[in-house]
Design an enzyme around this catalytic site. Structure first.
Site, PDB file in Angstrom:
ATOM      1  N   LYS A   1     -40.160 -14.726  49.787  1.00  0.00           N
ATOM      2  CA  LYS A   1     -41.185 -13.905  50.445  1.00  0.00           C
ATOM      3  C   LYS A   1     -40.566 -13.154  51.436  1.00  0.00           C
ATOM      4  O   LYS A   1     -40.607 -11.940  51.912  1.00  0.00           O
ATOM      5  CB  LYS A   1     -42.307 -14.820  50.968  1.00  0.00           C
TER       6      LYS A   1
ATOM      7  N   HIS B   1     -40.038 -30.732  40.658  1.00  0.00           N
ATOM      8  CA  HIS B   1     -39.707 -30.093  41.662  1.00  0.00           C
ATOM      9  C   HIS B   1     -38.792 -30.665  42.778  1.00  0.00           C
ATOM     10  O   HIS B   1     -38.427 -30.132  43.861  1.00  0.00           O
ATOM     11  CB  HIS B   1     -41.144 -29.738  42.546  1.00  0.00           C
TER      12      HIS B   1
ATOM     13  N   LYS C   1     -40.199 -23.373  57.416  1.00  0.00           N
ATOM     14  CA  LYS C   1     -40.370 -24.291  56.072  1.00  0.00           C
ATOM     15  C   LYS C   1     -40.673 -25.695  56.915  1.00  0.00           C
ATOM     16  O   LYS C   1     -40.678 -25.565  58.155  1.00  0.00           O
ATOM     17  CB  LYS C   1     -39.255 -24.118  55.314  1.00  0.00           C
ATOM     18  N   ARG C   2     -41.191 -26.462  55.902  1.00  0.00           N
ATOM     19  CA  ARG C   2     -41.183 -27.937  56.554  1.00  0.00           C
ATOM     20  C   ARG C   2     -39.982 -28.363  57.042  1.00  0.00           C
ATOM     21  O   ARG C   2     -38.721 -27.865  56.696  1.00  0.00           O
ATOM     22  CB  ARG C   2     -41.413 -28.803  55.053  1.00  0.00           C
TER      23      ARG C   2
ATOM     24  N   THR D   1     -39.279 -20.925  48.111  1.00  0.00           N
ATOM     25  CA  THR D   1     -40.164 -19.432  47.632  1.00  0.00           C
ATOM     26  C   THR D   1     -40.333 -18.829  49.122  1.00  0.00           C
ATOM     27  O   THR D   1     -40.455 -17.661  48.646  1.00  0.00           O
ATOM     28  CB  THR D   1     -41.538 -20.243  47.129  1.00  0.00           C
TER      29      THR D   1
ATOM     30  N   LYS E   1     -33.084 -29.692  54.626  1.00  0.00           N
ATOM     31  CA  LYS E   1     -33.381 -28.083  54.912  1.00  0.00           C
ATOM     32  C   LYS E   1     -32.401 -27.704  56.321  1.00  0.00           C
ATOM     33  O   LYS E   1     -32.013 -26.381  56.385  1.00  0.00           O
ATOM     34  CB  LYS E   1     -34.856 -27.814  55.311  1.00  0.00           C
TER      35      LYS E   1
HETATM   36  C1  T68 Z   1     -40.879 -27.960  46.687  1.00  0.00           C
HETATM   37  N1  T68 Z   1     -41.528 -29.363  46.793  1.00  0.00           N
HETATM   38  C2  T68 Z   1     -39.492 -28.031  46.632  1.00  0.00           C
HETATM   39  N2  T68 Z   1     -42.829 -31.027  47.533  1.00  0.00           N
HETATM   40  O1  T68 Z   1     -39.130 -28.678  47.682  1.00  0.00           O
HETATM   41  C3  T68 Z   1     -39.080 -26.397  46.628  1.00  0.00           C
HETATM   42  N3  T68 Z   1     -43.371 -33.734  47.414  1.00  0.00           N
HETATM   43  O2  T68 Z   1     -37.824 -26.273  46.606  1.00  0.00           O
HETATM   44  C4  T68 Z   1     -39.930 -25.707  45.665  1.00  0.00           C
HETATM   45  O3  T68 Z   1     -39.449 -24.323  45.644  1.00  0.00           O
HETATM   46  C5  T68 Z   1     -41.304 -25.840  45.608  1.00  0.00           C
HETATM   47  O4  T68 Z   1     -41.450 -27.361  45.531  1.00  0.00           O
HETATM   48  C6  T68 Z   1     -42.035 -25.397  44.594  1.00  0.00           C
HETATM   49  O5  T68 Z   1     -41.469 -25.564  43.396  1.00  0.00           O
HETATM   50  C7  T68 Z   1     -42.608 -29.690  47.575  1.00  0.00           C
HETATM   51  O6  T68 Z   1     -43.324 -28.768  48.208  1.00  0.00           O
HETATM   52  C8  T68 Z   1     -44.009 -31.331  48.195  1.00  0.00           C
HETATM   53  O7  T68 Z   1     -44.849 -30.765  48.718  1.00  0.00           O
HETATM   54  C9  T68 Z   1     -44.558 -32.810  47.929  1.00  0.00           C
HETATM   55  C10 T68 Z   1     -45.697 -33.269  48.169  1.00  0.00           C
HETATM   56  C11 T68 Z   1     -46.082 -34.659  48.004  1.00  0.00           C
HETATM   57  C12 T68 Z   1     -45.209 -35.533  47.435  1.00  0.00           C
HETATM   58  C13 T68 Z   1     -43.813 -34.987  47.334  1.00  0.00           C
END
Ligand code: T68
Length: 838
Positions: free
Chosen positions: A676, A373, A564-565, A672, A570
């Protein structure tokens, strides 16, 4: 042990009160649950008591779906997908279950006839925030799709006592509040202590010779912890399937360590209990420096070991031998967080079931798939050998052996290429030594995938290049998707109703059918209804914004949303630079005819990520000035909507006119939220990053606002040498925006407050805000121009929705089933336990 229950003599009479769906029965059931479950008279019951009574009433109505599903899988010995994820960001269950069971309107009626406010009860539910963001939410969407597609599946994860923190904004700063989602009980889970397992940690290993003269290894741990499963049903949409989400809670083996207790060390004994329970206490917020956090590795190993032991128990319970394990389980690793599963399955098969290495390895490889991811180097997991050895000594030995055998094969293919060997090794020996979890995942899985086409391509060309050269056949792309049940039917009932009135409701299960909407783009009555609905949901959001922040926004303005985060890649601060630029323009030309905009932000920063927290402060500080400046005359408003989570996201996506997807190209694996927003009729302003590329391909370039460097151009610029100061010096608007921040204008004269942010941009700008600035500003001008022509904007909005079919998580899951898991749907037949009596 033989069952003690003479099952054929016990017939279960399922009472009508627990399954009946007539309004009368539903009302009686809610009242009964209030009395018998909550132990309350209606006169003194709280809203939460009523919520719980309602939740139990709904749960009763899905139990026979659930039990029949489990029984069918066991009886038919079907292959099951086991989705291993350290995070599941499920969102509230009540409404989702009502929709998937198809009983929403009846329940609503029953609740209202009892004199209660349905929405008020729904709002009582504390969402299980057991994830950080996209990765955890993806796992939740995939569970919904697997149930809907009748795919046998179990989600395995951790039952964190405290999920992602609640966010408050005080004086513009983020403040973290402990999330106590379990404090009033969780009606959706059932504990299954009878399926508890034991997990070892620490200690050392020793070899011994077994009765047949074989050398074997045994692990003598110094801690043993109990894992207790808690099950939550995952109901499919309009099918009988209800799969299981099984989350593990850590406890001490005994309530008290009696040996310690007996010698008088009461506190020591209680301490051990606390120590064990710590493992599942709290979710780690990502982006924090996770490196070297022992508890994090303990969490990962704990839930993985529990889950694999559970699979083995299930497999053996049907009389099967472990030789056929990989034919019955497809195990998907959601990133590397559960990658230790590869070593753990090997250990279980070899040390505990006495299988030989070759067979165990063949089963392991065939069972696992790995989804990556992220490309961000700092997010690639590695554990120091010292920590690994201290916690999981046997696993380290197994990893060394996997590595030895793997590198022997590499050597044959690439003789004398020591650099390649070092790059591929499961052990990083470039400095201090580490175990590379992504390498373990690649070697131990038969399938490796990225989450969008661009991301998969970049994986193959960069971080996993050597693995791609070695086993290209393992790699494939699986572009992410989102479930239209939660992200349209539940969150946007008005638009759902309008769409259904035109094209029926089969698009909810087959999202490609949204294409049928294209025939209505020139139907002016339809377009007007479309616009009207957007207006109404914007009004709803405006009310919420006022309640949460006190800010009054104009629902006729363009709602420009970035939710988003919060992270530098970002680029929420690029959005802020646009706001400041627009502000400067309006101050210079007070009579400028601009499209009024409401800029809305939502998102949490990791508590330890100082720069992200400063970005939140900057947005709020800019808002404070802009929102009350009389020269602006309500033509701009800046809102930071606090505590962005699934619950708060639901009314946000439908209200957006413009979706901000502005990450530096090459950094966002997929995204994602982008899907949405577009599914709910927002137009996107975005870079060619992650799934934006594919969204643009689907909706058409003319219906997408593109700006910025491509991933290749980003790479070239960095190689050539990027100097952000050149952009600052040569772009007066950019300079003015940065200078205004530095002047203390947004910080009550404090010229130091935002220095860390502006200095980082001026000196490094690792995410190329300055390089993309002008292109972004120009593109935003085009957005404003386009919004003036409301009729055409509405057309573009309709076309966006009509062409989003690809981004259903149903499509994604079908691809996983076909290419990676080799599983097929298993329809569930319900014995008619009790016909719906009146
Ligand atoms: C996200 N990753 C991607 N990570 O950033 C996003 N990381 O582009 C993608 O759409 C999504 O995954 C689904 O594929 C994350 O959300 C984390 O949350 C995370 C959590 C713990 C450690 C590292």
């Amino acid at each position: 042990m033989a069952s003690l229950i003479p099952s054929e003599k016990i017939s279960i009479v399922v009472e009508d009160d627990r399954t009946g769906l007539s309004i009368t029965t539903l009302k009686r059931a809610i009242a009964d649950n209030l009395f018998y479950n909550q132990g309350k008279f209606p006169t003194i019951a709280s809203k939460n008591d009523y919520y719980l009574a309602l939740a139990y009433t709904v749960r009763d109505r899905l139990v026979h779906h659930w039990l029949n599903t489990v029984q069918t899988y066991l009886k038919q010995e079907v292959k099951v997908v086991c989705y291993l994820s350290a995070e599941f960001l499920m969102g509230p269950h009540l409404n989702n279950n009502l929709i998937n069971l198809g009983i929403e309107s009846r329940i609503r009626q029953a609740v209202e006839e009892l004199g209660l406010d349905f929405q008020e009860l729904v709002d009582q539910e504390e969402e299980p925030g057991l994830g950080n963001g996209g990765l955890g939410r993806l796992a939740a969407c995939y569970l919904d799709s697997m149930a809907t597609l009748e795919i046998p599946a179990i989600g395995y994860g951790i039952r964190y006592e405290f999920g992602i923190f609640d966010q408050e904004i005080r004086d513009g700063w983020q403040v973290e509040i402990t999330d106590k989602w379990l404090q009033y009980g969780n009606p959706w889970e059932i504990a299954r202590p009878e399926y508890s397992v034991q997990v070892n940690l620490g200690g050392h290993t020793e070899t011994y010779v077994d009765r047949d003269g074989n050398y074997r290894v045994r692990w003598l741990p110094d801690r043993v912890i109990k894992g207790i499963p808690y099950d939550t049903p995952i109901v499919g949409y309009q099918v009988n399937t209800a799969n299981t989400l099984r989350l593990w809670k850590a406890e001490a083996i005994e309530s008290f360590n009696f040996q310690t207790f007996n010698i008088g060390n009461y506190y020591g004994a209680v301490n051990e209990k606390i120590y064990s329970e710590n493992i599942t206490k709290v979710l780690y917020p990502n982006d924090e420096q996770l490196q070297g956090k022992q508890l994090r590795l303990e969490q990962q190993y704990f839930f993985v070991s529990c889950s694999l032991q559970d699979m083995i128990r299930l497999h053996l319970s049907t009389g099967n031998s472990l030789d056929t394990f990989d034919g019955k389980f497809a195990i998907q690793l959601n990133d590397t967080h559960p990658a230790i599963a590869i070593a753990e399955l090997m250990r279980l098969l070899i040390d505990e079931r006495f299988m030989d290495w070759e067979q165990a390895w063949s089963i392991t490889e065939k069972s696992f798939g790995y989804t990556n991811h992220t490309l961000l180097p700092e997010a690639l997991e590695k554990w120091s050998l010292e920590l690994f050895n201290r916690l999981l000594p046997r696993h380290l030995e197994i990893i060394y052996e996997i590595n030895r055998r793997f590198l022997d094969r590499v050597r044959i293919k690439y003789p004398q290429d020591n650099d390649k060997l070092a790059r591929l090794s499961l052990i990083d020996e470039t400095g201090a030594r580490y175990v590379r979890m992504a390498h373990l995942a690649c070697v131990g899985s038969h399938a490796i995938n990225g989450v969008a086409e661009l991301h998969t391509h970049l994986l193959q060309q960069t971080v996993l290049k050597d693995f791609y050269q070695l086993f290209p056949e393992k790699f494939s792309n699986k572009t992410n998707g989102v479930t239209p049940r939660r992200w349209m039917v539940l969150s946007n009932p008005r638009l759902t109703k309008l769409i259904c009135s035109k094209i029926g409701d089969s698009w909810i299960k087959n999202l490609d059918e949204l294409r049928k909407l294209e025939q209505f783009v020139d139907d002016s009555a339809f377009c007007q209804q479309w616009q009207q609905i957007k207006q109404e949901v914007k009004q709803d959001l405006a009310i919420r914004i006022r309640q949460r922040t006190g800010i009054i926004v104009n629902p006729n303005s363009l709602f420009d949303i970035q939710a988003k985060r919060i992270h530098e890649y970002k680029r929420q601060h690029l959005n802020a630079l646009h706001i400041i630029t627009l502000y400067n323009c309006l101050k210079q030309n007070p009579n400028l005819d601009v499209i009024p905009r409401t800029f809305i932000f939502g998102g949490k920063a990791a508590p330890g990520y100082w720069m992200a927290k400063l970005m939140i402060k900057l947005i709020n500080s800019v808002g404070e000035i802009v929102n009350q400046d009389p020269d602006i005359c309500d033509r701009m408003k800046v809102v930071f909507f606090p505590d962005y989570n699934v619950t708060n996201a639901q009314p946000i996506y439908p209200a957006a006119d413009l979706s901000e997807q502005i990450s530096t190209a090459g950094k966002e694996a997929s995204g994602t939220g982008n899907m949405k927003f577009s599914l709910n009729g927002a137009l996107t302003i975005g870079t060619l990053d992650g799934a934006n590329v594919e969204i643009r391909e689907e909706v058409g370039a003319e219906n997408f606002f593109l700006f910025g460097l491509t991933a290749a151009e980003v790479q070239q610029l960095k190689t050539k040498g990027y100097n952000p100061r050149d952009y600052y010096n040569s772009n007066p608007q950019l300079k003015a925006a940065i200078d205004l921040i530095n002047s203390g204008f947004f910080s009550h004269g404090d010229t130091e407050l935002f220095k860390p942010l502006t200095e980082s941009l001026l000196n490094y700008d690792p995410y190329l805000l300055f390089a993309d600035y002008q292109s972004y500003i120009d593109c935003q001008k085009k957005v404003s121009q386009a919004f003036r022509d409301r009729a055409n904007w509405t057309k573009m909005s309709i076309l966006n929705v009509a062409r989003m079919g690809k981004f259903s998580s149903d499509r994604a899951i079908k691809e996983y089933c076909r290419d990676i898991w080799n599983v097929a749907p298993v329809p569930i037949e319900l014995e008619d336990l009790c016909p719906d009596g009146q």
